[in-house]
Design a protein around this motif. Structure first.
Motif, PDB file in Angstrom:
ATOM      1  N   TYR A 106      95.406  31.768  86.478  1.00  0.00           N
ATOM      2  CA  TYR A 106      95.137  32.154  87.867  1.00  0.00           C
ATOM      3  C   TYR A 106      94.989  33.675  87.976  1.00  0.00           C
ATOM      4  O   TYR A 106      95.640  34.426  87.264  1.00  0.00           O
ATOM      5  N   GLN A 107      94.135  34.104  88.891  1.00  0.00           N
ATOM      6  CA  GLN A 107      93.920  35.536  89.077  1.00  0.00           C
ATOM      7  C   GLN A 107      94.104  35.992  90.513  1.00  0.00           C
ATOM      8  O   GLN A 107      94.722  37.011  90.783  1.00  0.00           O
ATOM      9  N   ASN A 108      93.532  35.232  91.433  1.00  0.00           N
ATOM     10  CA  ASN A 108      93.599  35.628  92.834  1.00  0.00           C
ATOM     11  C   ASN A 108      94.768  34.913  93.508  1.00  0.00           C
ATOM     12  O   ASN A 108      94.745  33.689  93.655  1.00  0.00           O
ATOM     13  N   MET A 109      95.729  35.680  93.902  1.00  0.00           N
ATOM     14  CA  MET A 109      96.963  35.055  94.375  1.00  0.00           C
ATOM     15  C   MET A 109      97.350  35.553  95.752  1.00  0.00           C
ATOM     16  O   MET A 109      96.761  36.490  96.279  1.00  0.00           O
ATOM     17  N   ALA A 110      98.358  34.878  96.306  1.00  0.00           N
ATOM     18  CA  ALA A 110      98.871  35.287  97.606  1.00  0.00           C
ATOM     19  C   ALA A 110     100.377  35.122  97.625  1.00  0.00           C
ATOM     20  O   ALA A 110     100.944  34.331  96.861  1.00  0.00           O
ATOM     21  N   PHE A 111     101.025  35.917  98.478  1.00  0.00           N
ATOM     22  CA  PHE A 111     102.481  35.828  98.660  1.00  0.00           C
ATOM     23  C   PHE A 111     102.731  35.525 100.128  1.00  0.00           C
ATOM     24  O   PHE A 111     102.249  36.242 101.009  1.00  0.00           O
ATOM     25  N   LEU A 112     103.456  34.440 100.384  1.00  0.00           N
ATOM     26  CA  LEU A 112     103.697  34.004 101.756  1.00  0.00           C
ATOM     27  C   LEU A 112     105.194  34.140 102.027  1.00  0.00           C
ATOM     28  O   LEU A 112     106.002  33.526 101.340  1.00  0.00           O
ATOM     29  N   VAL A 150      98.498  42.572  89.619  1.00  0.00           N
ATOM     30  CA  VAL A 150      97.503  43.640  89.671  1.00  0.00           C
ATOM     31  C   VAL A 150      97.311  44.247  88.284  1.00  0.00           C
ATOM     32  O   VAL A 150      96.178  44.531  87.863  1.00  0.00           O
ATOM     33  N   ALA A 151      98.426  44.415  87.561  1.00  0.00           N
ATOM     34  CA  ALA A 151      98.339  44.993  86.213  1.00  0.00           C
ATOM     35  C   ALA A 151      97.478  44.130  85.299  1.00  0.00           C
ATOM     36  O   ALA A 151      96.841  44.625  84.366  1.00  0.00           O
ATOM     37  N   SER A 152      97.451  42.834  85.570  1.00  0.00           N
ATOM     38  CA  SER A 152      96.663  41.932  84.718  1.00  0.00           C
ATOM     39  C   SER A 152      95.237  41.803  85.225  1.00  0.00           C
ATOM     40  O   SER A 152      94.455  41.002  84.700  1.00  0.00           O
ATOM     41  N   GLY A 153      94.902  42.551  86.272  1.00  0.00           N
ATOM     42  CA  GLY A 153      93.534  42.515  86.776  1.00  0.00           C
ATOM     43  C   GLY A 153      93.295  41.565  87.932  1.00  0.00           C
ATOM     44  O   GLY A 153      92.176  41.404  88.398  1.00  0.00           O
ATOM     45  N   GLY A 154      94.378  40.940  88.418  1.00  0.00           N
ATOM     46  CA  GLY A 154      94.231  40.014  89.545  1.00  0.00           C
ATOM     47  C   GLY A 154      94.483  40.691  90.877  1.00  0.00           C
ATOM     48  O   GLY A 154      94.675  41.902  90.944  1.00  0.00           O
ATOM     49  N   SER A 155      94.510  39.878  91.948  1.00  0.00           N
ATOM     50  CA  SER A 155      94.746  40.414  93.281  1.00  0.00           C
ATOM     51  C   SER A 155      95.816  39.605  94.004  1.00  0.00           C
ATOM     52  O   SER A 155      96.047  38.437  93.684  1.00  0.00           O
ATOM     53  N   VAL A 156      96.496  40.244  94.958  1.00  0.00           N
ATOM     54  CA  VAL A 156      97.517  39.536  95.738  1.00  0.00           C
ATOM     55  C   VAL A 156      97.345  39.822  97.230  1.00  0.00           C
ATOM     56  O   VAL A 156      97.341  40.982  97.644  1.00  0.00           O
ATOM     57  N   GLU A 157      97.176  38.767  97.991  1.00  0.00           N
ATOM     58  CA  GLU A 157      97.186  38.880  99.449  1.00  0.00           C
ATOM     59  C   GLU A 157      98.600  38.614  99.951  1.00  0.00           C
ATOM     60  O   GLU A 157      99.279  37.714  99.455  1.00  0.00           O
ATOM     61  N   LEU A 158      99.020  39.385 100.966  1.00  0.00           N
ATOM     62  CA  LEU A 158     100.359  39.195 101.517  1.00  0.00           C
ATOM     63  C   LEU A 158     100.264  38.673 102.934  1.00  0.00           C
ATOM     64  O   LEU A 158      99.496  39.172 103.741  1.00  0.00           O
TER      65      LEU A 158
END
Lengths: 328, 328
Positions: free
Chosen positions: B173-179, B201-209
């Motif tokens: 998985y790369q594009n993630m979110a935190f709920l 982010v360090a692994s090149g992915g993204s996180v939406e909060l």
DNA sequence: GTGAAAGCGCTAACAT
DNA sequence: ATGTTAGCGCTTTCAC
């Protein structure tokens, strides 16, 4: 305190008075005392105060467990109201073990509390004699329908069971089951079962009883339901002792492909947060968790303030609300 | 007590000694005293005892709320161990309000406690000065990684977030979110987010909060997830601040027909009872709820008994366990 | 092993 | 409004 008095150049009793009734001390000395308190970082010793006044600002509370959201929410509202009035809660939990209650009562009474809140009506003979002798204000909460030791705030679990039964009967269900955790120790779950069963049987239906004994309620609810439906495929509706058990049952229905409520109607108890979001939304009973806390605090405070005029109301039936959603 | 002494025909100090160290009183008198105690229904006055000995058997505990199963389970184990050792818990809850902590500390310190248990490292300056001045044993629990005031028992929430991130990254998985619930007030949920985000982010992915703000967590989790997926359809994995939020997300996926984990992977936090029974079974993090209680009690008791030899261990990292099931 | 005496830190009359 | 005095119910030296 004597240090504060010295620094503020007043007598200790003036400091004591200032702490308890500031407006009875002159503004000038009051200010001096306050600044001495601040400078020294003085904290009054509650025990010494309690001993000298032979009263305490302690109120004991005994619940079966603080890990059930039922009780922890009641505790939280109770503590909020009572702390605002200057009281300190002493919480004990019996873990549904009747013999521990006596020990806790003893331990709490030795703090010379102003009041005591107990869960339910069931207490050992020894406990009752300790309590009547101690002559403190008592509230028995989370139940209703028996005489009680002093004040009572709660609802009738038997009536609750009956309400659910009537709802299901009205919807045409006849063969039902009751799925319970902790059945042999949780008197109130027992009462709900009895109210439920009596009403169902009176209407010509039947009720199977199953008790969860393992550690994981949700998982075991599913397992027991599977066995139950295998043994009694005629079962049409299920009343659970709490919402978590009901959730376990609902998830099992999904796994088995049993439609809710067509194949099996399900009713929970607790109206926990998640019950509105299950598939389908869960019919459940809402116990007055917070109201119990608030009314208990109110009764206790009224009594402790000695307003004899309002002292007549000592038994409050808060009832329950049946939240009908789509699972039944 | 003097009544007991009179009835047993001994001096009050002998009764006192009998109560505290029975074997230092002769058997004959001991028996006479005990029967007098039973006959009179005598209960010692804990406040008087505490005042006279200028020690107390009180241990204060401050938690954000007792309604979260995290804390209530820790409290229950803590209270069990400490009560067995003769201590009484004084529980206060801040409701995640930092300013209330100071007030509670003040209130608890005025009971002259033997120890104090706090949740986390974040305390007001004033609180810290109160505590350092009071010179009592302190355990900060449910967190790890900062120096702390005295003893520390918990785990690193940042590491926890990182562990979950690494697990998800490993699964592609790369594009993630935190709920999250309570994001602006719950420092530890915040830390989990930071650990999670940094690793992703360090692994090149993204996180939406996304933060839940309403009253019903489960329902709002569903709503927020719907909006999130609408805005960011590329989202592949979701880490939630607790299991209830994760349940809400899973139920929403079911309603929307999004398969788990193919369309969306979901990870909870808490390893609550029901997580093993969801569809599919939920991947979640198990915090050491009970262990925190047990170790906190152990550290405190060791310190209070003054075993200086074992006094070196004052910081315990209990870590967390990632429970990998099928939702991720 | 037991008891007498002092005092823990306050509050509550009472007197001023 | 303020200070003096006498406890609250125990524990803790210290003699015996």
């Amino acid at each position: 305190m004597s240090e504060v008095a010295q620094l503020a150049d007043v007598s200790p009793s003036t400091v004591s008075l200032y702490l308890r009734r500031p407006d009875e001390v002159s503004t000038r000395r009051g200010e001096r005392i306050q600044s001495a308190i601040d400078k020294l970082g003085y904290l009054p010793n509650t025990m010494a105060g309690g001993l000298a006044s032979s009263r305490s600002n302690i109120i004991g509370v005994i619940v079966p467990t603080i890990t059930f959201s039922f009780f922890s929410e009641t505790l939280e509202t109770l503590e909020k109201s009572l702390r605002a009035a200057g009281y300190q809660l002493l919480i004990g939990n019996t873990e549904f073990d009747a013999s521990r209650e006596e020990e806790l009562i003893r331990s709490i009474l030795s703090w010379n509390p102003s009041g005591l809140v107990l869960t339910g009506f069931s207490h050992s003979r020894k406990s009752v004699s300790l309590l009547t002798k101690s002559d403190i204000s008592i509230v028995e909460m989370w139940d209703y329908g028996q005489e009680g030791l002093d004040m009572v705030v709660g609802f009738s679990h038997r009536t609750c069971g009956r309400l659910v039964a009537e709802h299901l009967i009205r919807n045409g269900y006849q063969n039902m089951a009751f799925l319970s955790t902790n059945f042999h120790r949780d008197i109130r779950a027992n009462e709900r079962y009895l109210g439920f069963r009596d009403a169902v049987v009176a209407s010509g239906g039947s009720v199977e009883l199953r008790e969860l004994v393992g550690r994981s309620n949700t998982a075991e609810a599913g397992k027991l339901l599977r066995i139950l439906i295998n043994e009694h495929p005629e079962t049409q509706a299920l009343f659970c002792s709490n919402d978590m058990v009901a959730l376990g049952a609902m998830l099992e229905c999904q796994r088995q492909g049993w439609s809710i409520p067509e194949r099996l109607a399900i009713v929970g108890f607790g109206n926990q947060d998640f019950t509105g979001s299950t598939l389908p939304p869960m019919t459940t009973v809402e116990p007055p968790r917070q109201e119990i806390g608030n009314h208990t605090a109110r009764l206790l405070l009224t009594r402790l303030r000695g307003n004899d005029s309002t002292n007549t109301e000592t038994r409050i039936d808060l009832g329950v609300r049946l939240i009908v959603r789509e699972s039944s």
